[in-house]
Design a protein around this motif. Structure first.
Motif, short mmCIF file in Angstrom:
data_model
loop_
_atom_site.label_atom_id
_atom_site.label_comp_id
_atom_site.label_asym_id
_atom_site.label_seq_id
_atom_site.Cartn_x
_atom_site.Cartn_y
_atom_site.Cartn_z
N ILE A 183 49.44 -11.06 43.58
CA ILE A 183 48.66 -10.72 44.78
C ILE A 183 49.34 -9.61 45.57
CG2 ILE A 183 47.83 -11.62 46.99
CD1 ILE A 183 47.48 -14.33 45.59
N ALA A 184 50.67 -9.67 45.67
CA ALA A 184 51.41 -8.61 46.37
C ALA A 184 51.22 -7.27 45.67
CB ALA A 184 52.89 -8.96 46.44
N SER A 185 51.22 -7.27 44.34
CA SER A 185 51.00 -6.04 43.58
C SER A 185 49.62 -5.45 43.89
CB SER A 185 51.11 -6.31 42.08
OG SER A 185 52.38 -6.78 41.72
N ALA A 186 48.62 -6.33 43.93
CA ALA A 186 47.26 -5.87 44.22
C ALA A 186 47.17 -5.32 45.64
CB ALA A 186 46.27 -7.03 44.04
N ALA A 187 47.76 -6.02 46.60
CA ALA A 187 47.70 -5.59 48.00
C ALA A 187 48.37 -4.23 48.19
CB ALA A 187 48.36 -6.64 48.90
N ILE A 188 49.54 -4.06 47.61
CA ILE A 188 50.26 -2.79 47.72
C ILE A 188 49.44 -1.65 47.11
CG2 ILE A 188 52.26 -1.50 46.84
CD1 ILE A 188 53.90 -4.06 47.17
N SER A 189 48.88 -1.90 45.95
CA SER A 189 48.13 -0.86 45.24
C SER A 189 46.87 -0.46 46.02
CB SER A 189 47.75 -1.34 43.84
OG SER A 189 48.91 -1.64 43.08
N PHE A 190 46.12 -1.45 46.49
CA PHE A 190 44.88 -1.15 47.22
C PHE A 190 45.19 -0.43 48.54
CE2 PHE A 190 42.84 -4.92 44.93
CZ PHE A 190 42.26 -4.10 43.98
N PHE A 191 46.24 -0.88 49.24
CA PHE A 191 46.60 -0.22 50.50
C PHE A 191 47.02 1.22 50.25
CE2 PHE A 191 49.87 1.07 53.56
CZ PHE A 191 49.11 1.02 54.73
N ALA A 192 47.87 1.42 49.24
CA ALA A 192 48.34 2.77 48.95
C ALA A 192 47.19 3.69 48.54
CB ALA A 192 49.39 2.72 47.84
N ALA A 193 46.18 3.12 47.87
CA ALA A 193 45.03 3.94 47.46
C ALA A 193 44.27 4.49 48.66
CB ALA A 193 44.09 3.11 46.58
N THR A 194 44.33 3.78 49.79
CA THR A 194 43.65 4.26 51.00
C THR A 194 44.52 5.20 51.82
OG1 THR A 194 44.40 2.42 52.41
CG2 THR A 194 42.38 2.09 51.12
N ARG A 195 45.81 5.25 51.53
CA ARG A 195 46.74 6.05 52.33
C ARG A 195 47.40 7.16 51.52
NH1 ARG A 195 45.78 5.87 57.21
NH2 ARG A 195 47.92 6.50 57.68
N ILE A 196 46.89 7.43 50.34
CA ILE A 196 47.52 8.39 49.47
C ILE A 196 47.47 9.79 50.06
CG2 ILE A 196 45.44 8.89 48.14
CD1 ILE A 196 47.18 8.97 45.65
N ASP A 197 48.52 10.55 49.84
CA ASP A 197 48.58 11.92 50.34
C ASP A 197 47.54 12.77 49.61
OD1 ASP A 197 49.70 14.84 50.25
OD2 ASP A 197 50.80 13.86 51.87
N PRO A 198 46.73 13.55 50.34
CA PRO A 198 45.66 14.34 49.70
C PRO A 198 46.16 15.28 48.61
CG PRO A 198 45.40 14.34 52.09
CD PRO A 198 46.73 13.71 51.80
N GLY A 199 47.43 15.69 48.71
CA GLY A 199 47.96 16.63 47.73
C GLY A 199 48.08 16.05 46.33
N PHE A 200 48.00 14.73 46.18
CA PHE A 200 48.16 14.12 44.87
C PHE A 200 46.84 13.99 44.11
CE2 PHE A 200 52.00 12.74 47.07
CZ PHE A 200 52.95 12.95 46.09
N GLY A 201 45.73 14.21 44.79
CA GLY A 201 44.45 14.22 44.11
C GLY A 201 43.90 12.84 43.78
N LYS A 202 42.79 12.85 43.02
CA LYS A 202 42.05 11.63 42.74
C LYS A 202 42.67 10.80 41.62
CE LYS A 202 37.60 13.61 44.17
NZ LYS A 202 36.23 13.94 43.73
N ARG A 203 43.44 11.43 40.74
CA ARG A 203 43.97 10.70 39.58
C ARG A 203 44.91 9.58 40.00
NH1 ARG A 203 42.35 11.06 34.34
NH2 ARG A 203 44.50 11.03 33.59
N LEU A 204 45.79 9.87 40.95
CA LEU A 204 46.73 8.84 41.39
C LEU A 204 46.01 7.73 42.14
CD1 LEU A 204 49.66 7.95 41.38
CD2 LEU A 204 50.01 9.23 43.49
N ARG A 205 45.01 8.09 42.93
CA ARG A 205 44.22 7.07 43.62
C ARG A 205 43.51 6.16 42.61
NH1 ARG A 205 41.85 10.04 46.90
NH2 ARG A 205 42.85 9.43 48.85
#
Length: 227
Positions: A74-96
């Motif tokens: 659950i922690a893995s899922a929470a971290i991943s979903f949160f980071a997907a909403t806060r990702i730096d625009p310079g990294f593009g859609k692939r990392l999201r």
């Protein structure tokens, strides 16, 4: 004067509506729907609402490592979903996309682990095959990103989880008590889940810019930080 300003900030209409729409209503609907559905399934209110250890007057540490292992997914899922909403625009859609897929995979494993899906409802070999396929597809599609961020963590997580599955498949042929083979099977799974959490953190951290480099969206937050 400052006290009333603080009250206005706390009871901000936009924030209240956001809470109602994103937290209050979803939580209330899920809670009521769960009670109604499980009641129809033959459970009484105590069985639905109270922890199994309380109902059976057992120790709170019953299934301790199994429960902690589920927290890791659950922690893995929470971290991943949160980071997907806060990702730096310079990294593009692939990392999201990678973060969302890692989050969905983690949540799938959490649901399986919590509800014992592969033990009670779906043939375990079908589940294992699906999980192997999903992990392989994830690796193929995002090979370069995984390799650059932390390919070892991905490999280690997959290896320990594979060892757990292998132990489960051959435990009847191992000249040890069932309880002893479970030590190895669950141990490999636990280390694999912890490593997957670490991998999720590494992927998330690679896409989130440092706080000092990312200006807050809300100017009031910016002012409070600078003040």
């Amino acid at each position: 004067m400052n006290f009333f300003q603080d009250l206005l900030q706390v009871f901000n209409l936009r924030k209240i509506i956001r809470w109602i729409m994103l937290a209050g209503i979803p939580a209330g609907v899920f809670y009521i729907a769960s009670i109604l559905i499980l009641k129809l399934g033959g459970f009484n209110l105590i069985e639905i609402l109270r922890d199994p250890a309380q109902q059976n007057e057992q120790s709170s540490f019953l299934g301790f490592l199994s429960n902690v292992g589920n927290w890791l997914w659950i922690a893995s899922a929470a971290i991943s979903f949160f980071a997907a909403t806060r990702i730096d625009p310079g990294f593009g859609k692939r990392l999201r996309e990678l973060l969302i897929l890692v989050g969905l995979f983690s949540m799938t494993l959490a649901i399986d682990d919590f509800f014992l899906i592969h033990d009670r409802y779906i043939n375990e070999f079908i589940c294992y095959a699906v999980y192997a396929f999903l992990a392989g597809a994830l690796l193929v599609r995002h090979y370069k990103t995984i390799l650059n961020v932390d390919g070892f963590a991905f490999l280690a997580a997959g290896s320990f989880l594979a060892l757990s599955i292998l132990t489960d498949m051959i435990q009847n042929y191992i000249p040890l008590r069932y309880s002893y083979t479970q030590v190895f099977e669950e141990g490999f799974k636990f280390i694999g889940a912890a490593t997957w959490l670490y991998f999720s953190f590494r992927i998330a951290a690679s896409g989130i810019a440092p706080a000092a480099a990312r200006p807050p969206r809300n100017p009031e937050i910016k002012a409070s930080i600078s003040g």
